[in-house]
Scaffold this active site. Sequence first.
Site, short mmCIF file in Angstrom:
data_model
loop_
_atom_site.label_atom_id
_atom_site.label_comp_id
_atom_site.label_asym_id
_atom_site.label_seq_id
_atom_site.Cartn_x
_atom_site.Cartn_y
_atom_site.Cartn_z
CE1 TYR A 1 -3.96 -2.14 0.33
CE2 TYR A 1 -2.56 -3.39 1.83
CZ TYR A 1 -3.70 -3.30 1.06
OH TYR A 1 -4.57 -4.35 0.99
CG ASN B 1 -9.98 -2.25 -8.28
OD1 ASN B 1 -10.45 -1.60 -9.21
ND2 ASN B 1 -9.13 -3.24 -8.46
CB CYS C 1 -7.10 -4.56 -5.85
SG CYS C 1 -8.51 -5.57 -6.33
CG HIS C 2 -4.87 -10.10 -7.65
ND1 HIS C 2 -5.42 -9.43 -8.73
CD2 HIS C 2 -3.82 -10.80 -8.13
CE1 HIS C 2 -4.72 -9.74 -9.81
NE2 HIS C 2 -3.75 -10.57 -9.47
CD GLU D 1 -1.24 -12.20 -11.37
OE1 GLU D 1 -0.32 -11.51 -10.85
OE2 GLU D 1 -2.34 -11.72 -11.68
#
Length: 153
Positions: free
Chosen positions: A93, A116, A124-125, A151
């Site tokens: 953040y 979001n 946002c993940h 990912e």
Amino acid sequence: MVEMYRGYLKTDIGWVEVSGMRDTITGINFVDEKYPDANGDSPAVQAGVRQLSEYFRGERTTFDLPLEFHGTEFQKKVWRALLDVPFGSTASYGDIARAIGNPKAVRAVGGANAKNPISIVAPCHRIIGSNGKLTGYGGGLWRKKWLLAHERD
């Protein structure tokens, strides 16, 4: 009256709804079920469903979609900054606060991140605590873990 369009994709972690107008996407969210009588005839929504399908199959790492964020100017800054966090990476953040030129706004960034409207594409993940721990995710922490693992593979 502006017509809203919705398209759906069944994934390993639940239904994903892509919503928007004819030429823009305004929402990508996890939902429990399809909206009855959804109209997915929007070129933008169809592109969103197709690109997300490719992402979930492991064939896509970036998105090229016409996004339209609805929120405060601060929220929009945060959400646009999320677009710069690369596939397979994470940011804190604090990193996002610094990226938008407001390093003391860490809590406000967290609040904007939580709201979001275009998840996965505005990733946002990928935002984690400064200590490296996973923090809240609107779709559930278990989905955040799954997306991050997806990912990394």
